[in-house]
Design a protein around this motif. Sequence first.
Motif, mmCIF file in Angstrom:
data_model
loop_
_atom_site.group_PDB
_atom_site.id
_atom_site.type_symbol
_atom_site.label_atom_id
_atom_site.label_comp_id
_atom_site.label_asym_id
_atom_site.label_seq_id
_atom_site.Cartn_x
_atom_site.Cartn_y
_atom_site.Cartn_z
ATOM 1 N N SER A 97 0.812 -1.157 -0.063
ATOM 2 C CA SER A 97 0.036 0.027 -0.019
ATOM 3 C C SER A 97 0.835 1.248 0.006
ATOM 4 N N GLN A 98 2.037 1.129 0.794
ATOM 5 C CA GLN A 98 2.868 2.410 0.956
ATOM 6 C C GLN A 98 3.982 2.293 0.031
ATOM 7 N N GLU A 99 4.439 1.480 -0.414
ATOM 8 C CA GLU A 99 5.707 1.355 -1.373
ATOM 9 C C GLU A 99 5.783 2.028 -2.773
ATOM 10 N N ARG A 100 6.091 3.030 -3.142
ATOM 11 C CA ARG A 100 6.182 3.565 -4.376
ATOM 12 C C ARG A 100 7.258 4.054 -5.064
ATOM 13 N N PRO A 101 7.884 3.316 -6.104
ATOM 14 C CA PRO A 101 7.070 2.325 -6.782
ATOM 15 C C PRO A 101 6.916 1.019 -5.957
ATOM 16 N N PRO A 102 5.969 0.337 -6.498
ATOM 17 C CA PRO A 102 5.915 -1.262 -5.631
ATOM 18 C C PRO A 102 7.213 -2.102 -5.961
ATOM 19 N N PRO A 103 7.397 -3.036 -5.320
ATOM 20 C CA PRO A 103 8.392 -3.980 -5.708
ATOM 21 C C PRO A 103 8.126 -4.286 -7.264
ATOM 22 N N ASP A 104 9.175 -5.074 -7.559
ATOM 23 C CA ASP A 104 9.048 -5.658 -8.865
ATOM 24 C C ASP A 104 8.585 -6.901 -8.959
ATOM 25 N N TYR A 105 8.726 -7.812 -8.125
ATOM 26 C CA TYR A 105 8.050 -9.109 -7.713
ATOM 27 C C TYR A 105 7.769 -9.319 -6.305
ATOM 28 N N VAL A 106 6.569 -10.341 -6.350
ATOM 29 C CA VAL A 106 6.419 -10.739 -4.699
ATOM 30 C C VAL A 106 6.548 -12.366 -4.794
ATOM 31 N N LEU A 107 7.309 -12.717 -3.813
ATOM 32 C CA LEU A 107 7.424 -14.024 -3.401
ATOM 33 C C LEU A 107 6.357 -14.299 -2.437
ATOM 34 N N LEU A 108 5.434 -15.226 -2.386
ATOM 35 C CA LEU A 108 4.220 -15.408 -1.544
ATOM 36 C C LEU A 108 4.077 -16.786 -1.065
ATOM 37 N N ASP A 109 4.182 -16.609 0.428
ATOM 38 C CA ASP A 109 3.795 -18.045 1.195
ATOM 39 C C ASP A 109 2.295 -17.945 1.239
ATOM 40 N N LEU A 110 1.924 -19.103 1.331
ATOM 41 C CA LEU A 110 0.223 -19.179 1.479
ATOM 42 C C LEU A 110 -0.237 -19.179 2.980
ATOM 43 N N ASP A 155 -1.228 -5.812 -11.986
ATOM 44 C CA ASP A 155 -0.309 -6.724 -12.892
ATOM 45 C C ASP A 155 0.914 -7.160 -12.530
ATOM 46 N N LEU A 156 1.151 -6.804 -10.891
ATOM 47 C CA LEU A 156 2.363 -7.357 -10.242
ATOM 48 C C LEU A 156 2.631 -8.630 -10.417
ATOM 49 N N ALA A 157 3.785 -9.021 -10.780
ATOM 50 C CA ALA A 157 4.380 -10.644 -10.819
ATOM 51 C C ALA A 157 4.394 -11.010 -9.251
ATOM 52 N N VAL A 158 3.436 -12.162 -9.033
ATOM 53 C CA VAL A 158 3.639 -12.821 -7.936
ATOM 54 C C VAL A 158 3.712 -14.201 -8.169
ATOM 55 N N THR A 159 4.873 -14.949 -7.275
ATOM 56 C CA THR A 159 5.280 -16.323 -7.402
ATOM 57 C C THR A 159 4.709 -16.796 -6.127
ATOM 58 N N VAL A 160 3.958 -17.841 -5.892
ATOM 59 C CA VAL A 160 3.632 -18.400 -4.568
ATOM 60 C C VAL A 160 4.734 -19.308 -4.395
ATOM 61 N N PHE A 161 5.152 -19.067 -3.206
ATOM 62 C CA PHE A 161 6.425 -20.135 -2.617
ATOM 63 C C PHE A 161 5.938 -20.796 -1.526
ATOM 64 N N SER A 162 5.407 -21.999 -1.633
ATOM 65 C CA SER A 162 4.562 -22.463 -0.355
ATOM 66 C C SER A 162 5.226 -23.961 -0.397
ATOM 67 N N SER A 163 4.681 -24.328 1.024
ATOM 68 C CA SER A 163 5.200 -26.000 1.290
ATOM 69 C C SER A 163 3.827 -26.558 1.026
ATOM 70 N N GLY A 219 -4.738 -15.515 -10.782
ATOM 71 C CA GLY A 219 -3.942 -15.036 -11.513
ATOM 72 C C GLY A 219 -2.392 -14.945 -11.153
ATOM 73 N N VAL A 220 -1.783 -16.018 -10.401
ATOM 74 C CA VAL A 220 -0.502 -16.031 -9.926
ATOM 75 C C VAL A 220 0.486 -16.246 -11.247
ATOM 76 N N ASP A 221 1.490 -15.825 -11.105
ATOM 77 C CA ASP A 221 2.365 -16.064 -12.280
ATOM 78 C C ASP A 221 3.013 -17.289 -12.106
ATOM 79 N N GLN A 222 3.348 -18.051 -11.084
ATOM 80 C CA GLN A 222 4.036 -19.358 -11.064
ATOM 81 C C GLN A 222 3.745 -19.576 -9.671
ATOM 82 N N TYR A 223 3.865 -21.054 -9.564
ATOM 83 C CA TYR A 223 3.368 -21.993 -8.154
ATOM 84 C C TYR A 223 4.640 -22.777 -7.955
ATOM 85 N N ILE A 224 5.257 -22.471 -7.123
ATOM 86 C CA ILE A 224 6.742 -23.395 -6.205
ATOM 87 C C ILE A 224 6.437 -23.948 -5.420
#
Length: 138
Positions: A48-61, A83-91, A105-110
């Motif tokens: 919400s606060q960072e501008r510009p936003p990060p280039d990518y998000v690595l996201l745990d579920l 349109d932010l690229a999000v990679t789910v990185f979950s166990s 609309g996740v970019d990839q799931y690892i």
Amino acid sequence: MGSSSIRILYVEDEEDDVLFMKRALSKVCPDIELKVARDGDEAVRVLSQERPPPDYVLLDLKMPRRSGLEVLQWIRGHPELKDLAVTVFSSSPEQSDLSRVHQLGVDQYIVKPVSFAELVKVVRFLCERWGVTDRPAS
């Protein structure tokens, strides 16, 4: 690489996972700027606060306060972040999780690798995908 490095928001509540990710990144593509959010609420606050936003998000579920799925829904609901690229990185290898993140609309799931050597391979793959070339072995 230009003057600005790639900025990643890593949303992860497990301290060991954060440490291993930092080690793997420093080994493979040390120029990446990694910011860590320890739960879903903190991730939303950062985004919400960072501008510009990060280039990518690595996201745990599986996280406290707000799950990775809720964070992904929140991102996709915001025009400036949708349109932010999000990679789910979950166990979690659960098919239901996979289906839900793909609907959002996740970019990839690892699925998180078990060993550090495997994590380094995954990080190398991610860095290549993000257009960050790793340091040649010297």
